[in-house]
Design a protein around this motif. Sequence first.
Motif, PDB file in Angstrom:
ATOM      1  N   THR A 144       0.839  -1.195   0.000  1.00  0.00           N
ATOM      2  CA  THR A 144       0.000   0.000   0.000  1.00  0.00           C
ATOM      3  C   THR A 144       0.873   1.244   0.000  1.00  0.00           C
ATOM      4  O   THR A 144       2.063   1.186   0.291  1.00  0.00           O
ATOM      5  N   GLY A 145       0.274   2.340  -0.346  1.00  0.00           N
ATOM      6  CA  GLY A 145       0.992   3.607  -0.353  1.00  0.00           C
ATOM      7  C   GLY A 145       0.586   4.439  -1.540  1.00  0.00           C
ATOM      8  O   GLY A 145      -0.429   4.183  -2.188  1.00  0.00           O
ATOM      9  N   LYS A 146       1.400   5.418  -1.810  1.00  0.00           N
ATOM     10  CA  LYS A 146       1.200   6.286  -2.967  1.00  0.00           C
ATOM     11  C   LYS A 146       2.428   6.148  -3.851  1.00  0.00           C
ATOM     12  O   LYS A 146       3.562   6.107  -3.356  1.00  0.00           O
ATOM     13  N   PHE A 147       2.181   6.086  -5.171  1.00  0.00           N
ATOM     14  CA  PHE A 147       3.249   5.791  -6.105  1.00  0.00           C
ATOM     15  C   PHE A 147       3.221   6.745  -7.297  1.00  0.00           C
ATOM     16  O   PHE A 147       2.160   7.221  -7.692  1.00  0.00           O
ATOM     17  N   ILE A 148       4.403   7.015  -7.853  1.00  0.00           N
ATOM     18  CA  ILE A 148       4.520   7.783  -9.091  1.00  0.00           C
ATOM     19  C   ILE A 148       5.395   6.985 -10.055  1.00  0.00           C
ATOM     20  O   ILE A 148       6.118   6.080  -9.642  1.00  0.00           O
ATOM     21  N   LEU A 149       5.319   7.325 -11.334  1.00  0.00           N
ATOM     22  CA  LEU A 149       6.159   6.686 -12.339  1.00  0.00           C
ATOM     23  C   LEU A 149       7.240   7.665 -12.763  1.00  0.00           C
ATOM     24  O   LEU A 149       6.989   8.867 -12.903  1.00  0.00           O
ATOM     25  N   SER A 150       8.451   7.150 -12.990  1.00  0.00           N
ATOM     26  CA  SER A 150       9.543   8.003 -13.457  1.00  0.00           C
ATOM     27  C   SER A 150      10.301   7.311 -14.583  1.00  0.00           C
ATOM     28  O   SER A 150      10.268   6.083 -14.717  1.00  0.00           O
ATOM     29  N   ALA A 151      10.965   8.120 -15.391  1.00  0.00           N
ATOM     30  CA  ALA A 151      11.794   7.629 -16.491  1.00  0.00           C
ATOM     31  C   ALA A 151      12.883   8.665 -16.748  1.00  0.00           C
ATOM     32  O   ALA A 151      12.821   9.784 -16.242  1.00  0.00           O
ATOM     33  N   GLN A 152      13.860   8.281 -17.538  1.00  0.00           N
ATOM     34  CA  GLN A 152      14.913   9.201 -17.936  1.00  0.00           C
ATOM     35  C   GLN A 152      14.570   9.785 -19.298  1.00  0.00           C
ATOM     36  O   GLN A 152      14.030   9.092 -20.168  1.00  0.00           O
ATOM     37  N   VAL A 170      -0.413  10.759  -9.059  1.00  0.00           N
ATOM     38  CA  VAL A 170      -0.191   9.882  -7.901  1.00  0.00           C
ATOM     39  C   VAL A 170      -1.147   8.694  -7.981  1.00  0.00           C
ATOM     40  O   VAL A 170      -2.365   8.866  -8.032  1.00  0.00           O
ATOM     41  N   PHE A 171      -0.570   7.509  -8.020  1.00  0.00           N
ATOM     42  CA  PHE A 171      -1.346   6.270  -8.002  1.00  0.00           C
ATOM     43  C   PHE A 171      -1.539   5.852  -6.549  1.00  0.00           C
ATOM     44  O   PHE A 171      -0.590   5.870  -5.760  1.00  0.00           O
ATOM     45  N   THR A 172      -2.745   5.462  -6.195  1.00  0.00           N
ATOM     46  CA  THR A 172      -3.011   5.011  -4.828  1.00  0.00           C
ATOM     47  C   THR A 172      -3.056   3.491  -4.732  1.00  0.00           C
ATOM     48  O   THR A 172      -3.153   2.953  -3.632  1.00  0.00           O
ATOM     49  N   LYS A 173      -2.982   2.837  -5.886  1.00  0.00           N
ATOM     50  CA  LYS A 173      -2.941   1.369  -5.918  1.00  0.00           C
ATOM     51  C   LYS A 173      -1.740   0.934  -6.751  1.00  0.00           C
ATOM     52  O   LYS A 173      -1.559   1.409  -7.882  1.00  0.00           O
ATOM     53  N   SER A 175       7.872   4.922  -4.774  1.00  0.00           N
ATOM     54  CA  SER A 175       6.977   5.155  -3.640  1.00  0.00           C
ATOM     55  C   SER A 175       7.193   6.589  -3.156  1.00  0.00           C
ATOM     56  O   SER A 175       8.328   7.065  -3.059  1.00  0.00           O
ATOM     57  N   ILE A 176       6.101   7.277  -2.855  1.00  0.00           N
ATOM     58  CA  ILE A 176       6.205   8.653  -2.354  1.00  0.00           C
ATOM     59  C   ILE A 176       6.489   8.616  -0.857  1.00  0.00           C
ATOM     60  O   ILE A 176       5.779   7.952  -0.092  1.00  0.00           O
ATOM     61  N   ILE A 177       7.494   9.360  -0.456  1.00  0.00           N
ATOM     62  CA  ILE A 177       7.842   9.498   0.961  1.00  0.00           C
ATOM     63  C   ILE A 177       7.752  10.983   1.288  1.00  0.00           C
ATOM     64  O   ILE A 177       8.400  11.811   0.656  1.00  0.00           O
ATOM     65  N   ILE A 178       6.914  11.320   2.256  1.00  0.00           N
ATOM     66  CA  ILE A 178       6.758  12.712   2.653  1.00  0.00           C
ATOM     67  C   ILE A 178       7.519  12.942   3.945  1.00  0.00           C
ATOM     68  O   ILE A 178       7.301  12.243   4.929  1.00  0.00           O
TER      69      ILE A 178
END
Length: 95
Positions: free
Chosen positions: A7-15, A66-69, A91-94
């Motif tokens: 579980t958590g919040k997720f983002i996608l990244s690329a170069q 932000v993806f929640t799943k 994973s997003i870390i605040i």
Amino acid sequence: MQTQVVTGKFILSAQSGGFKFDKDNEIERAANGIAKLDNPQTVYFEENLGDGKAKYWTDDISKAFVFTKLDDAVAMVIQTNRSHSPVSIRSIIID
């Protein structure tokens, strides 16, 4: 042994960046086959206009979708991942 749902919040990244070319004007590749880039920068998935339509990326992490799943993030990786520009889930870390 047990399992648990991630579980958590997720983002996608690329170069992102311009491709490097060799003397024969072929794209240079690292040992793992990924294209080498000039001035690479990290970009983040921002918006999807639908199946078969444009996917937009931003260099501003605050504008990232932000993806929640985790399953939804994985599904979008499958749609956007390219051999020359692999997409990662973060994973997003605040603080």
